[in-house]
Design an enzyme around this catalytic site. Structure first.
Site, PDB file in Angstrom:
ATOM      1  N   GLU A 156      91.496  11.607  61.685  1.00 38.49           N
ATOM      2  CA  GLU A 156      92.458  11.622  60.537  1.00 38.49           C
ATOM      3  C   GLU A 156      92.182  12.376  59.466  1.00 38.49           C
ATOM      4  O   GLU A 156      91.377  11.937  58.868  1.00 38.49           O
ATOM      5  CB  GLU A 156      93.214  10.319  60.256  1.00 38.49           C
ATOM      6  CG  GLU A 156      93.657   9.556  61.432  1.00 38.49           C
ATOM      7  CD  GLU A 156      94.217   8.140  60.989  1.00 38.49           C
ATOM      8  OE1 GLU A 156      94.308   8.187  59.791  1.00 38.49           O
ATOM      9  OE2 GLU A 156      94.356   7.379  61.758  1.00 38.49           O
ATOM     10  N   CYS A 199      91.884  13.194  51.881  1.00 39.74           N
ATOM     11  CA  CYS A 199      90.980  12.124  52.480  1.00 39.74           C
ATOM     12  C   CYS A 199      90.519  12.441  53.882  1.00 39.74           C
ATOM     13  O   CYS A 199      91.261  12.687  54.519  1.00 39.74           O
ATOM     14  CB  CYS A 199      92.088  11.064  52.231  1.00 39.74           C
ATOM     15  SG  CYS A 199      91.282   9.331  53.093  1.00 39.74           S
ATOM     16  N   CYS A 257      84.792  -3.987  59.943  1.00 37.18           N
ATOM     17  CA  CYS A 257      85.555  -4.836  58.814  1.00 37.18           C
ATOM     18  C   CYS A 257      86.889  -5.455  59.520  1.00 37.18           C
ATOM     19  O   CYS A 257      87.564  -4.579  60.438  1.00 37.18           O
ATOM     20  CB  CYS A 257      85.904  -3.778  57.715  1.00 37.18           C
ATOM     21  SG  CYS A 257      84.466  -3.097  56.757  1.00 37.18           S
ATOM     22  N   CYS A 276      94.339   4.106  56.648  1.00 34.92           N
ATOM     23  CA  CYS A 276      93.145   3.678  57.123  1.00 34.92           C
ATOM     24  C   CYS A 276      93.127   3.775  58.710  1.00 34.92           C
ATOM     25  O   CYS A 276      93.186   2.356  59.561  1.00 34.92           O
ATOM     26  CB  CYS A 276      93.045   2.080  56.808  1.00 34.92           C
ATOM     27  SG  CYS A 276      93.144   2.251  55.001  1.00 34.92           S
TER      28      CYS A 276
HETATM   29  N1  SAH Z   1      83.819   3.172  55.454  1.00 40.43           N
HETATM   30  C1  SAH Z   1      83.971   3.363  54.000  1.00 40.43           C
HETATM   31  C2  SAH Z   1      85.390   4.374  54.026  1.00 40.43           C
HETATM   32  C3  SAH Z   1      86.281   4.215  55.078  1.00 40.43           C
HETATM   33  S1  SAH Z   1      87.608   2.837  54.841  1.00 40.43           S
HETATM   34  C4  SAH Z   1      84.461   2.288  53.255  1.00 40.43           C
HETATM   35  O1  SAH Z   1      84.485   1.156  53.940  1.00 40.43           O
HETATM   36  O2  SAH Z   1      84.549   2.291  52.067  1.00 40.43           O
HETATM   37  C5  SAH Z   1      88.417   3.500  53.293  1.00 40.43           C
HETATM   38  C6  SAH Z   1      89.096   2.372  52.667  1.00 40.43           C
HETATM   39  O3  SAH Z   1      90.059   1.920  53.139  1.00 40.43           O
HETATM   40  C7  SAH Z   1      87.855   1.218  52.275  1.00 40.43           C
HETATM   41  O4  SAH Z   1      88.041   0.691  51.005  1.00 40.43           O
HETATM   42  C8  SAH Z   1      88.480   0.089  53.378  1.00 40.43           C
HETATM   43  O5  SAH Z   1      88.142  -0.991  53.095  1.00 40.43           O
HETATM   44  C9  SAH Z   1      90.137   0.429  53.125  1.00 40.43           C
HETATM   45  N2  SAH Z   1      90.839  -0.218  54.326  1.00 40.43           N
HETATM   46  C10 SAH Z   1      90.391  -0.266  55.656  1.00 40.43           C
HETATM   47  N3  SAH Z   1      91.407  -1.044  56.125  1.00 40.43           N
HETATM   48  C11 SAH Z   1      92.574  -0.991  55.332  1.00 40.43           C
HETATM   49  C12 SAH Z   1      93.878  -1.675  55.443  1.00 40.43           C
HETATM   50  N4  SAH Z   1      94.283  -2.228  56.520  1.00 40.43           N
HETATM   51  N5  SAH Z   1      94.534  -1.812  54.315  1.00 40.43           N
HETATM   52  C13 SAH Z   1      93.969  -1.455  53.094  1.00 40.43           C
HETATM   53  N6  SAH Z   1      92.764  -0.970  52.992  1.00 40.43           N
HETATM   54  C14 SAH Z   1      91.962  -0.652  54.071  1.00 40.43           C
END
Ligand code: SAH
Length: 344
Positions: free
Chosen positions: A89, A102, A113, A328
């Site tokens: 994406e 992005c 996560c 995300c």
């Molecule tokens: N792996 C990297 C970058 C990709 S995720 C990181 O962890 O920073 C980009 C951002 O989106 C991160 O801050 C992540 O925690 C957040 N993110 C992931 N899933 C999400 C969700 N369901 N709602 C809001 N933010 C989310």
């Protein structure tokens, strides 16, 4: 086959030299790559003989638009298919100060996560430096891009070497020439790579996905914390700031009843006290497979106020693209489910 879209400018010059070509050919090709071309054929100022030769010994990154969605707020979301069928994406967002893109750094993610859609089916593969740059150069054809954030699908610091080449090429004056001051890289907290990145002395902004002020809460939602705990992460962030002079941006998603109470806000204030940093609060986006709900407005505002009262620099992030699943890994994930359905 050499992937010439993943070479630095100097390496491309060397490559052209080995082919007995003048250096200006490297400049021309590098320019074409930063214009988002998808084939050697489009490089019209390169002689046909050389284009044919290159087709036989080299490749460049390519992508196909599988879906393009435009939200009411003009956020544009692209679902791109890579040469091997993997999906990523890329999102273009409009801000007062210009357009931001992005980009994804991996197809999928292995960080696990709990709230994130990108990690649901694991990591498929790393993206090449050329595939990262192509996301920027491709959308730049239609939108003048002034900022780049590496915050899409994947963990950029888990694809370190390719990320570094990408960052060098993004800034190269022969190409897109985007200043590192307009670039952010987001990480879930891979400590050794943060330390190595600090030594590159790039002027990029490092965003750290913190999401919890104590190990117990962070262990619950981010498995990476079991490897590198908050104390180690904070030490790495402090030394990153000392070495680069760039203040860290901490991302903190607000999840109802998990990390959004007054106690969490107080603990976060204590953790970040006196640090030159910024906290970005974001209500979590709902992901179907995950049970997390966003904080209600009242708790979210109270959280922000507590931080501000404690003199922590913080803002609530405006969510863009909510109408088109532009957050995300959501689009990629829904497309992937569709794909699996078709297969069965
Ligand atoms: N792996 C990297 C970058 C990709 S995720 C990181 O962890 O920073 C980009 C951002 O989106 C991160 O801050 C992540 O925690 C957040 N993110 C992931 N899933 C999400 C969700 N369901 N709602 C809001 N933010 C989310």
């Amino acid at each position: 086959m050499t992937d010439i879209s993943s070479l630095t400018y100097e390496e491309l010059c060397e490559f052209m030299k080995t082919l007995g070509e003048p250096e200006f050919r490297a400049k021309q090709i590098f320019e074409w790559l930063s214009k988002g071309v998808l084939s050697f054929n489009e490089m019209t100022n390169i002689p046909e003989t050389l284009r044919t030769k290159l087709e036989n010994i080299a490749i460049i990154a390519t992508i196909t638009v599988r879906k393009k969605l435009i939200d009411r707020d003009h956020t544009i979301k692209y679902l791109f298919e890579l040469c091997d069928g993997n999906l990523i994406e890329t999102v273009v967002m409009n801000y007062k100060h210009g357009k931001s893109v992005c980009i994804s750094s991996q197809a999928g993610c292995r960080m696990g996560c709990r709230f994130c859609a990108s990690t649901l089916s694991g990591k498929k593969r790393d993206l090449t430096a050329g595939e990262m740059l192509l996301q920027v150069s491709y959308v730049n054809k239609e939108n003048h891009i002034s900022n780049v954030v590496v915050m899409g699908v994947g963990e950029p610091l888990d694809n370190y070497d390719n990320l570094i080449i990408f960052l060098k090429n993004l800034k190269d004056e022969n190409g897109l020439n985007i200043s590192h001051r307009h670039v952010s890289v987001s990480t879930c907290g891979l400590v050794p790579q943060i330390n190595t990145l600090a030594k590159e002395n790039f002027q990029i902004t490092l965003s750290v996905s913190l999401h919890a002020p104590d190990d117990m809460t962070r262990n619950l939602i981010m498995p990476v914390n079991k490897k590198y705990n908050i104390k180690e992460l904070m030490t790495a962030c402090d030394s990153y700031f000392e070495k680069t002079g760039r203040r860290i941006s901490f991302e903190y998603i607000l999840i109802k009843n998990i990390n959004d109470t007054f106690t969490h806000a107080e603990k976060l204030s204590k953790l970040l006290k006196g640090k030159n940093c910024h906290v970005n609060l974001i209500p979590v986006n709902h992901v179907e497979e995950r049970n997390f709900l966003p904080s209600d407005k009242h708790s979210a505002n109270h959280f922000l106020e507590t931080l501000l009262k404690n003199h922590i620099n913080a803002t609530m992030r405006r969510t863009l693209g909510g109408g088109i699943n532009a957050s995300c890994g959501q689009l990629r994930s829904s497309e992937y489910k569709e794909f699996l359905k078709q297969k069965t």
